[in-house]
Design a protein around this motif. Structure first.
Motif, PDB file in Angstrom:
ATOM      1  N   GLY A 142      12.363  35.003  25.935  1.00 36.10           N
ATOM      2  CA  GLY A 142      11.778  34.436  24.741  1.00 36.10           C
ATOM      3  C   GLY A 142      13.003  34.268  23.608  1.00 36.10           C
ATOM      4  O   GLY A 142      13.799  33.434  23.950  1.00 36.10           O
ATOM      5  N   ASP A 143      12.942  34.952  22.608  1.00 38.26           N
ATOM      6  CA  ASP A 143      13.956  34.524  21.408  1.00 38.26           C
ATOM      7  C   ASP A 143      15.584  35.139  21.897  1.00 38.26           C
ATOM      8  O   ASP A 143      16.502  34.880  21.344  1.00 38.26           O
ATOM      9  N   LEU A 144      15.365  36.204  22.913  1.00 36.71           N
ATOM     10  CA  LEU A 144      16.644  36.880  23.423  1.00 36.71           C
ATOM     11  C   LEU A 144      17.415  35.920  24.228  1.00 36.71           C
ATOM     12  O   LEU A 144      16.874  35.479  25.431  1.00 36.71           O
ATOM     13  N   PHE A 145      18.860  35.843  23.975  1.00 36.16           N
ATOM     14  CA  PHE A 145      19.637  35.189  24.915  1.00 36.16           C
ATOM     15  C   PHE A 145      21.009  35.989  25.087  1.00 36.16           C
ATOM     16  O   PHE A 145      21.500  36.382  23.897  1.00 36.16           O
ATOM     17  N   LEU A 146      21.197  36.394  26.009  1.00 39.93           N
ATOM     18  CA  LEU A 146      22.475  36.900  26.522  1.00 39.93           C
ATOM     19  C   LEU A 146      23.345  36.239  27.570  1.00 39.93           C
ATOM     20  O   LEU A 146      22.620  35.574  28.632  1.00 39.93           O
ATOM     21  N   ASP A 147      24.514  36.287  27.155  1.00 46.53           N
ATOM     22  CA  ASP A 147      25.585  35.584  27.973  1.00 46.53           C
ATOM     23  C   ASP A 147      26.653  36.690  28.431  1.00 46.53           C
ATOM     24  O   ASP A 147      27.561  36.997  27.698  1.00 46.53           O
ATOM     25  N   PRO A 148      26.309  37.153  29.674  1.00 47.84           N
ATOM     26  CA  PRO A 148      27.484  38.132  29.947  1.00 47.84           C
ATOM     27  C   PRO A 148      28.927  37.894  30.197  1.00 47.84           C
ATOM     28  O   PRO A 148      29.621  38.549  29.798  1.00 47.84           O
ATOM     29  N   ALA A 149      29.096  36.661  30.694  1.00 42.27           N
ATOM     30  CA  ALA A 149      30.264  36.163  30.675  1.00 42.27           C
ATOM     31  C   ALA A 149      30.929  36.011  29.657  1.00 42.27           C
ATOM     32  O   ALA A 149      32.326  36.277  29.562  1.00 42.27           O
ATOM     33  N   ARG A 150      30.600  35.861  28.526  1.00 42.75           N
ATOM     34  CA  ARG A 150      31.115  35.583  27.153  1.00 42.75           C
ATOM     35  C   ARG A 150      30.991  36.805  26.186  1.00 42.75           C
ATOM     36  O   ARG A 150      31.487  37.068  25.093  1.00 42.75           O
ATOM     37  N   PHE A 151      30.030  37.688  26.828  1.00 39.79           N
ATOM     38  CA  PHE A 151      29.711  39.105  26.229  1.00 39.79           C
ATOM     39  C   PHE A 151      29.051  38.607  24.705  1.00 39.79           C
ATOM     40  O   PHE A 151      29.594  38.907  23.534  1.00 39.79           O
ATOM     41  N   GLU A 152      28.189  37.456  24.740  1.00 38.50           N
ATOM     42  CA  GLU A 152      27.409  37.026  23.667  1.00 38.50           C
ATOM     43  C   GLU A 152      25.892  37.515  23.674  1.00 38.50           C
ATOM     44  O   GLU A 152      25.283  37.280  24.569  1.00 38.50           O
ATOM     45  N   ALA A 153      25.411  37.855  22.581  1.00 40.99           N
ATOM     46  CA  ALA A 153      24.012  37.874  22.352  1.00 40.99           C
ATOM     47  C   ALA A 153      23.482  37.420  21.096  1.00 40.99           C
ATOM     48  O   ALA A 153      23.975  37.588  20.132  1.00 40.99           O
ATOM     49  N   THR A 154      22.229  36.710  21.563  1.00 42.98           N
ATOM     50  CA  THR A 154      21.780  36.010  20.274  1.00 42.98           C
ATOM     51  C   THR A 154      20.076  36.388  20.300  1.00 42.98           C
ATOM     52  O   THR A 154      19.482  36.481  21.202  1.00 42.98           O
ATOM     53  N   VAL A 155      19.331  36.442  19.096  1.00 45.42           N
ATOM     54  CA  VAL A 155      18.103  36.458  19.032  1.00 45.42           C
ATOM     55  C   VAL A 155      17.751  35.398  17.943  1.00 45.42           C
ATOM     56  O   VAL A 155      18.030  35.360  16.707  1.00 45.42           O
ATOM     57  N   GLY A 156      16.939  34.692  18.462  1.00 47.33           N
ATOM     58  CA  GLY A 156      16.357  33.421  17.510  1.00 47.33           C
ATOM     59  C   GLY A 156      17.533  32.507  17.224  1.00 47.33           C
ATOM     60  O   GLY A 156      17.529  31.932  16.450  1.00 47.33           O
ATOM     61  N   GLY A 157      18.738  32.448  18.052  1.00 48.58           N
ATOM     62  CA  GLY A 157      19.593  31.569  17.740  1.00 48.58           C
ATOM     63  C   GLY A 157      20.729  32.385  16.646  1.00 48.58           C
ATOM     64  O   GLY A 157      21.800  31.766  16.681  1.00 48.58           O
ATOM     65  N   LYS A 158      20.291  33.688  16.076  1.00 46.96           N
ATOM     66  CA  LYS A 158      21.462  34.317  15.539  1.00 46.96           C
ATOM     67  C   LYS A 158      22.347  35.252  16.255  1.00 46.96           C
ATOM     68  O   LYS A 158      21.782  36.129  17.040  1.00 46.96           O
ATOM     69  N   PRO A 159      23.421  35.314  16.096  1.00 51.69           N
ATOM     70  CA  PRO A 159      24.275  36.144  16.801  1.00 51.69           C
ATOM     71  C   PRO A 159      24.092  37.768  16.633  1.00 51.69           C
ATOM     72  O   PRO A 159      23.835  38.121  15.455  1.00 51.69           O
ATOM     73  N   VAL A 160      24.139  38.602  17.634  1.00 55.57           N
ATOM     74  CA  VAL A 160      24.095  40.274  17.457  1.00 55.57           C
ATOM     75  C   VAL A 160      25.251  40.812  17.830  1.00 55.57           C
ATOM     76  O   VAL A 160      25.468  40.384  19.030  1.00 55.57           O
ATOM     77  N   VAL A 161      25.655  41.669  17.028  1.00 55.04           N
ATOM     78  CA  VAL A 161      26.792  42.344  17.369  1.00 55.04           C
ATOM     79  C   VAL A 161      26.448  43.481  18.106  1.00 55.04           C
ATOM     80  O   VAL A 161      25.982  44.525  17.376  1.00 55.04           O
TER      81      VAL A 161
END
Length: 230
Positions: A142-161
């Motif tokens: 859905g709106d959640l995107f996780l990139d384990p290789a980069r250790f990045e998380a976004t919800v609706g395109g906005k970064p989440v720390v």
């Protein structure tokens, strides 16, 4: 490969010397600080791979230093391990809720301390270990995107720390949408079998995840059926 640099913050001189000796002997490059103010100053200098913070510091305490790290863009992904003389569950949970990835209680075993530091460096990828291909693949839910290789998380395109542990828990749930996990299962998957940690800390991390990801994140997209059971 360059040696990993650790920032060690401890106000008791004898313990600081012991930490410096133990970690230098283990192969790390160690930068020392005896106060929260000095720690923040040194964090603004050369790159740090991990911070080991005493929780009970005069002035700016360890939890406040950790929170400052999480608020700072260039520092927010540094693994933070809290060092505390208190074994009370509420104090440990307070440190984790403040953004720490892990904790070690005093008196500590040098071998356990080094093992915990190495584990956190590996999990963050600071040792260059990427894991298997499946674990490194991005996750879109859905709106959640996780990139384990980069250790990045976004919800609706906005970064989440997220802290390291929060990221790993969210990754576990996102890879199995709709599944229900027990607290021991989450601990075993995220930290390893028989890792010594309170079951209640899982609830703290889940609460933090819900606040940070909001609608479209941990609750809505990971699923109403997913989550934690007793």
């Amino acid at each position: 490969m360059r040696r990993k640099t650790l920032l060690v913050v401890e106000d008791e001189k004898d313990i600081l010397q012991l930490l410096s000796y133990t970690l230098t002997k283990a192969g790390f490059r160690v930068i020392l600080a005896q106060s929260g103010e000095e720690a923040l100053e040194k964090l603004g200098g050369e790159p740090i791979d991990l911070a080991l913070l005493d929780m009970m510091l005069p002035g700016i305490n360890g939890q406040e230093v950790c929170q400052a790290i999480r608020r700072t863009e260039k520092l927010k992904n540094i693994p933070v391990v809290m060092l505390t003389a208190k074994s009370e569950e509420d104090d440990i949970i307070s440190g984790l809720a403040g953004g720490a990835d892990d904790y070690v209680t005093k008196p500590f075993s040098p071998q356990v301390l080094v093992a915990r530091i190495l584990a956190n460096l590996r999990r963050r990828g600071a040792t260059g270990t990427e894991g298997d291909n499946e674990q490194a693949e991005p996750i879109q839910l859905g709106d959640l995107f996780l990139d384990p290789a980069r250790f990045e998380a976004t919800v609706g395109g906005k970064p989440v720390v997220l802290t390291l542990t929060e990221f790993d828990i969210l990754k576990l749930l996102a890879r199995r949408p709709g599944w229900v996990f027990t607290r021991p299962q989450i601990i075993d998957d995220v930290r390893g079998y028989e890792y010594s940690i309170s079951m209640r800390t899982v609830d703290v991390h889940m609460s933090s995840l819900r606040k940070k990801t909001g609608p479209g994140g941990a609750d809505d997209r990971v699923g109403a059926g997913a989550g934690v059971s007793s």
